[in-house]
Design an enzyme around this catalytic site. Structure first.
Site, PDB file in Angstrom:
ATOM      1  N   CYS A 145       0.383  -0.924   0.055  1.00  0.00           N
ATOM      2  CA  CYS A 145       0.247   0.204   0.189  1.00  0.00           C
ATOM      3  C   CYS A 145       0.967   0.667   0.070  1.00  0.00           C
ATOM      4  CB  CYS A 145      -0.857  -0.352   1.692  1.00  0.00           C
ATOM      5  SG  CYS A 145      -1.414   1.817   1.698  1.00  0.00           S
ATOM      6  N   CYS A 180       0.121   3.259   2.540  1.00  0.00           N
ATOM      7  CA  CYS A 180       0.207   3.579   4.024  1.00  0.00           C
ATOM      8  C   CYS A 180       1.484   3.805   4.706  1.00  0.00           C
ATOM      9  CB  CYS A 180       0.468   2.233   4.277  1.00  0.00           C
ATOM     10  SG  CYS A 180      -0.826   1.408   3.358  1.00  0.00           S
TER      11      CYS A 180
END
Length: 104
Positions: free
Chosen positions: A29, A32
């Site tokens: 991600c 993230c």
């Protein structure tokens, strides 16, 4: 920063003595990875009032399902074992602090 697992989640989050911000994240991600240094800064600045913990959603899908996390990153603030704030997606530090400080 605490690393959460299925085994330690209840003890470290639900029974914690102060609010815990759980970062539900995954390796794949990009947002993230963008928010990780921001969370480190917040921990350094608010660590006396807030614990920040990370849970890898790919490694602990049962916790992800338990809390209805549908996307990453999802930041979930727990206080006294209850969810008091949920933030989906990466946000600038100033905006994150505005959302969090109301609960600290």
């Amino acid at each position: 920063m605490i690393t959460l697992t299925t085994e330690n989640f209840d003890e470290r989050v639900l029974r914690a003595g102060k609010p815990v911000l759980v970062d539900f994240w995954t390796e794949w991600c990009p947002p993230c990875k963008m928010i990780a240094p921001v969370l480190e800064e917040i921990e350094a600045e608010r660590g006396d009032r807030l614990t920040i913990a990370k849970l890898n959603g790919d490694e602990h899908p049962e916790i992800v399902r338990r809390y209805g996390v549908l996307g990453f990153p999802t930041l979930t603030l727990f206080r006294d074992g209850e969810i008091v704030e949920r933030i989906v997606g990466a946000r600038p530090k100033r905006r994150l602090l505005a959302d969090l400080d109301a609960h600290l």
